[in-house]
Design an enzyme around this catalytic site. Structure first.
Site, PDB file in Angstrom:
ATOM      1  N   LYS A   1      -6.600  -4.901  -3.171  1.00 47.55           N
ATOM      2  CA  LYS A   1      -7.278  -5.555  -2.041  1.00 47.55           C
ATOM      3  C   LYS A   1      -8.323  -4.617  -1.444  1.00 47.55           C
ATOM      4  CE  LYS A   1      -3.523  -4.407   1.192  1.00 47.55           C
ATOM      5  NZ  LYS A   1      -4.223  -3.564   2.141  1.00 47.55           N
TER       6      LYS A   1
ATOM      7  N   ASP B   1       0.795  -1.254   0.000  1.00 46.30           N
ATOM      8  CA  ASP B   1       0.000   0.000   0.000  1.00 46.30           C
ATOM      9  C   ASP B   1       0.817   1.288   0.000  1.00 46.30           C
ATOM     10  OD1 ASP B   1      -1.890  -1.968   0.235  1.00 46.30           O
ATOM     11  OD2 ASP B   1      -2.762  -1.255   2.099  1.00 46.30           O
TER      12      ASP B   1
ATOM     13  N   CYS C   1      -2.249  -2.422   7.770  1.00 49.55           N
ATOM     14  CA  CYS C   1      -2.157  -3.384   6.658  1.00 49.55           C
ATOM     15  C   CYS C   1      -0.921  -4.269   6.713  1.00 49.55           C
ATOM     16  CB  CYS C   1      -2.264  -2.648   5.329  1.00 49.55           C
ATOM     17  SG  CYS C   1      -3.925  -1.993   5.098  1.00 49.55           S
TER      18      CYS C   1
END
Ligand code: C5J
Length: 223
Positions: A131, A26, A164
């Site tokens: 995701k 990310d 995450c």
């Protein structure tokens, strides 16, 4: 010789370069640049920017070595049908997922803010996993890609450490992958969470995996 040892906590990690992938989580403008999701939640995004340079060094080396490199992006379809209503309302900020911000619609696929920062931009052939959740394994083909590539060990970079990165490491650990998280290549908006999230991974003899850093990882990779 592909068999390597990485200085790490809680103890040295033995790994085989041929069965090791770099997983970058990310590193999107929405988390590391002003005007995105991170800032909409009330955070100062500047501490996360310190992770870009060490991660770039690890990425360059992984590319030179021909390792599997996987990038993830958290985000949603433009119609938000894959975004749980609970996630949409959480945070209670003025700007929410799907709203228009300075970098386009927040956390929506295809928008500038959703994409990865230029310094770490994926090259052709490097899988990018979109995701909808915090973990890279939930509702994605991450596990399939890793298993098909014979991967056993993951070198993990990205943001944020306690959200995450931690969720993904826990998911990976339950699936039998060995994870080493590089402390200077993962970042949090909260220094106390950064510290705690790294401590949790390596606690109890490495309950979720190992913690090292870019310098030690590069040395172990033979860079
Ligand atoms: C968050 C992430 N922090 N990539 N996402 O919401 O860690």
């Amino acid at each position: 010789m592909a068999q390597k040892k990485m200085d790490a906590e809680p103890y040295e990690l033995e790994f085989d370069r041929n069965t090791t992938a770099l997983l970058i989580i990310d590193m999107q403008r929405d988390f590391v640049m002003p005007g995105g999701f991170g800032e909409a939640l009330g955070n100062d995004v500047t501490p996360l920017q310190a992770t870009i340079e060490p991660t770039r060094r690890v990425l360059d080396t992984a590319r030179k070595l021909g390792m599997l490199i996987i990038h993830t992006r958290e985000g949603h379809r433009p119609d938000l049908t894959d975004c749980p209503p609970t996630k949409l309302v959480r945070g209670r900020g003025k700007t929410r997922i799907g709203d228009v911000g300075p970098m386009g619609r927040i956390l929506v696929r295809g928008e500038v803010g959703h994409d990865i920062v230029p310094e770490l931009y994926p090259k052709a052939g490097e899988p990018v996993i979109d995701k909808p959740g915090k973990g890279a394994f939930y509702a994605t083909d991450a596990e399939l890609i890793l298993r098909n590539s014979g991967i056993k060990t993951l070198i993990v970079c990205g943001v944020t450490t306690e959200v995450c990165v931690n969720t993904t490491v826990r998911e990976a650990n339950d699936r039998g992958f060995e994870c080493v998280v590089l402390s200077d290549c993962v970042g949090s908006y909260f220094p106390e969470f950064q510290k705690a999230a790294l401590a949790m991974i390596k606690a109890q003899g490495g309950i979720f995996g190992w913690v090292s850093d870019s310098k030690r990882a590069l040395s172990a990779l033979g860079a």
